[in-house]
Design a protein around this motif. Structure first.
Motif, PDB file in Angstrom:
ATOM      1  N   GLY A 171       0.791  -1.216   0.000  1.00 23.20           N
ATOM      2  CA  GLY A 171       0.000   0.000   0.000  1.00 23.20           C
ATOM      3  C   GLY A 171       0.826   1.270   0.000  1.00 23.20           C
ATOM      4  N   SER A 172       0.188   2.366  -0.338  1.00 20.12           N
ATOM      5  CA  SER A 172       0.789   3.699  -0.309  1.00 20.12           C
ATOM      6  C   SER A 172      -0.344   4.704  -0.406  1.00 20.12           C
ATOM      7  CB  SER A 172       1.766   3.887  -1.473  1.00 20.12           C
ATOM      8  OG  SER A 172       1.072   3.907  -2.714  1.00 20.12           O
ATOM      9  N   THR A 173      -0.009   5.976  -0.268  1.00 20.59           N
ATOM     10  CA  THR A 173      -1.033   7.016  -0.401  1.00 20.59           C
ATOM     11  C   THR A 173      -1.648   6.981  -1.797  1.00 20.59           C
ATOM     12  OG1 THR A 173       0.176   8.410   1.170  1.00 20.59           O
ATOM     13  CG2 THR A 173      -1.486   9.482  -0.215  1.00 20.59           C
ATOM     14  N   ALA A 174      -0.819   6.748  -2.797  1.00 19.06           N
ATOM     15  CA  ALA A 174      -1.308   6.710  -4.177  1.00 19.06           C
ATOM     16  C   ALA A 174      -2.035   5.405  -4.488  1.00 19.06           C
ATOM     17  CB  ALA A 174      -0.149   6.906  -5.155  1.00 19.06           C
ATOM     18  N   ARG A 175      -1.644   4.330  -3.766  1.00 19.82           N
ATOM     19  CA  ARG A 175      -2.249   3.018  -4.006  1.00 19.82           C
ATOM     20  C   ARG A 175      -2.731   2.417  -2.691  1.00 19.82           C
ATOM     21  NH1 ARG A 175       1.179  -0.285  -8.618  1.00 19.82           N
ATOM     22  NH2 ARG A 175       0.813   1.184 -10.325  1.00 19.82           N
ATOM     23  N   PRO A 176      -3.828   2.912  -2.151  1.00 17.13           N
ATOM     24  CA  PRO A 176      -4.337   2.356  -0.890  1.00 17.13           C
ATOM     25  C   PRO A 176      -4.865   0.942  -1.099  1.00 17.13           C
ATOM     26  CG  PRO A 176      -5.923   3.892  -1.842  1.00 17.13           C
ATOM     27  CD  PRO A 176      -4.680   3.988  -2.685  1.00 17.13           C
ATOM     28  N   VAL A 177      -4.778   0.123  -0.057  1.00 19.39           N
ATOM     29  CA  VAL A 177      -5.256  -1.260  -0.118  1.00 19.39           C
ATOM     30  C   VAL A 177      -6.123  -1.542   1.098  1.00 19.39           C
ATOM     31  CG1 VAL A 177      -3.298  -2.112  -1.473  1.00 19.39           C
ATOM     32  CG2 VAL A 177      -3.167  -2.111   1.032  1.00 19.39           C
ATOM     33  N   GLU A 178      -7.034  -2.487   0.942  1.00 26.23           N
ATOM     34  CA  GLU A 178      -7.899  -2.886   2.055  1.00 26.23           C
ATOM     35  C   GLU A 178      -7.201  -3.857   3.000  1.00 26.23           C
ATOM     36  OE1 GLU A 178     -10.082  -0.929  -0.872  1.00 26.23           O
ATOM     37  OE2 GLU A 178      -9.021  -2.833  -1.209  1.00 26.23           O
ATOM     38  N   LEU A 179      -6.248  -4.650   2.464  1.00 23.86           N
ATOM     39  CA  LEU A 179      -5.509  -5.629   3.267  1.00 23.86           C
ATOM     40  C   LEU A 179      -4.035  -5.243   3.229  1.00 23.86           C
ATOM     41  CD1 LEU A 179      -7.286  -8.826   1.918  1.00 23.86           C
ATOM     42  CD2 LEU A 179      -7.601  -7.823   4.185  1.00 23.86           C
ATOM     43  N   LEU A 180      -3.557  -4.680   4.337  1.00 23.60           N
ATOM     44  CA  LEU A 180      -2.193  -4.157   4.383  1.00 23.60           C
ATOM     45  C   LEU A 180      -1.211  -5.253   4.778  1.00 23.60           C
ATOM     46  CD1 LEU A 180      -0.483  -1.582   4.121  1.00 23.60           C
ATOM     47  CD2 LEU A 180      -0.890  -1.186   6.568  1.00 23.60           C
ATOM     48  N   LEU A 181      -0.206  -5.490   3.917  1.00 23.68           N
ATOM     49  CA  LEU A 181       0.836  -6.478   4.162  1.00 23.68           C
ATOM     50  C   LEU A 181       2.175  -5.755   4.168  1.00 23.68           C
ATOM     51  CD1 LEU A 181      -0.461  -9.176   1.637  1.00 23.68           C
ATOM     52  CD2 LEU A 181      -1.032  -8.955   4.059  1.00 23.68           C
ATOM     53  N   PRO A 182       2.598  -5.227   5.321  1.00 24.79           N
ATOM     54  CA  PRO A 182       3.748  -4.321   5.376  1.00 24.79           C
ATOM     55  C   PRO A 182       5.094  -5.048   5.376  1.00 24.79           C
ATOM     56  CG  PRO A 182       2.804  -4.556   7.559  1.00 24.79           C
ATOM     57  CD  PRO A 182       1.934  -5.369   6.631  1.00 24.79           C
ATOM     58  N   ASP A 183       5.486  -5.550   4.225  1.00 26.35           N
ATOM     59  CA  ASP A 183       6.803  -6.179   4.087  1.00 26.35           C
ATOM     60  C   ASP A 183       7.452  -5.646   2.809  1.00 26.35           C
ATOM     61  OD1 ASP A 183       8.451  -8.810   5.135  1.00 26.35           O
ATOM     62  OD2 ASP A 183       8.668  -8.506   2.976  1.00 26.35           O
TER      63      ASP A 183
END
Length: 264
Positions: A33-45
């Motif tokens: 995810g990012s501000t430009a590409r938000p996601v509903e399921l965040l996988l922060p790796d």
């Protein structure tokens, strides 16, 4: 057909667990995810793409799209005998046949995953397997007695099956403690049990509109959803005394949950 329930476990304590409910026609994107590409399921790796893929729900199944140009994803059947699908890079709308699935992405450390509880599978009428759709008889409640959600349901129903008096429905931590002695359920968490209860309530037994809600100032929760699930299961005989043998043996002297006036 109903929708699906997606459960994303907590990411090493940095991100809270999340449960999504998607109806037919809806979709959820996953990735870093990012501000430009938000996601509903965040996988922060760092090894996961900003926009890694998408889960989309149809009328009778769900689909997985892999937006990565280099990485394949796995879709595992945790209730099966090691079955899995490999979703190739750039694959769009791959239909997933599992009723319960784990979507696994590679990361720098190991893997990251989320779980998907899918719509009921549809079976032919055994009395008329070739009949037209309009004449086929479908089961009102389709339950897989080998699935984890069924173990959760049996654990919820156990106190009232053993004692028909007004015994409270077990809390989520009590369900975890009751069934994780099973060899296949040792890693079961409270969040996962809550997702299974959501799936039972909203997809399997269709007691929509009920929530286990917080009791102001007490830190406790009312048991509306779990009470409703247990009520349907016992009234229609979906869980019976013989199903108690599915649960791990209870330690001698271990009591059943005490009555709590409908609160936990």
């Amino acid at each position: 057909m109903g929708g699906i329930v997606i459960h994303l476990p907590s990411a090493h304590g940095t991100e809270p667990a999340k449960t999504l409910h998607l109806d037919p026609g809806e979709a959820a994107r996953f990735g870093r995810g990012s501000t430009a590409r938000p996601v509903e399921l965040l996988l922060p790796d760092p090894a996961v793409s900003r926009l890694a893929g998408e889960v989309r729900v149809t009328e009778d199944h769900w689909q997985l799209s892999n937006y990565s140009t280099t990485q394949s994803y796995l879709v595992e059947n945790p209730e099966g005998a090691g079955e899995y699908l490999r979703i190739a890079p750039r694959r769009s709308g791959a239909p997933i046949p599992f009723e319960f699935a784990r979507v696994v992405l590679p990361t720098l450390g190991s893997t990251v995953s989320f779980q998907v509880f899918a719509p009921d599978h549809v079976y032919l009428d055994p009395d008329d397997p070739a009949g037209a759709w309009g004449t086929r008889t479908l089961p009102a409640y389709s339950l897989d007695e080998t699935a984890t959600y069924f173990f959760v349901l049996v654990a919820l129903c156990e106190p009232r099956l053993r004692d028909a008096s007004d015994v409270s429905v077990p809390t989520t931590p009590q369900v975890v403690e009751r069934i994780r002695a099973h060899p296949a359920l040792t890693r079961l968490t409270a969040r996962a049990v809550s997702a299974h209860i959501d799936y039972l309530a909203e997809q399997k037994l269709r007691v929509r509109g009920l929530r286990d809600t917080a009791v102001p100032g007490s830190g406790a929760r009312r048991t509306g959803k779990r009470e409703a699930v247990v009520g349907v299961a016992l009234r229609f005989g979906l869980v019976r005394e013989e199903h108690l043998s599915l649960l791990p043996s209870r330690a001698p002297g271990l009591p059943l949950p005490a009555p709590s006036g409908g609160r936990v």
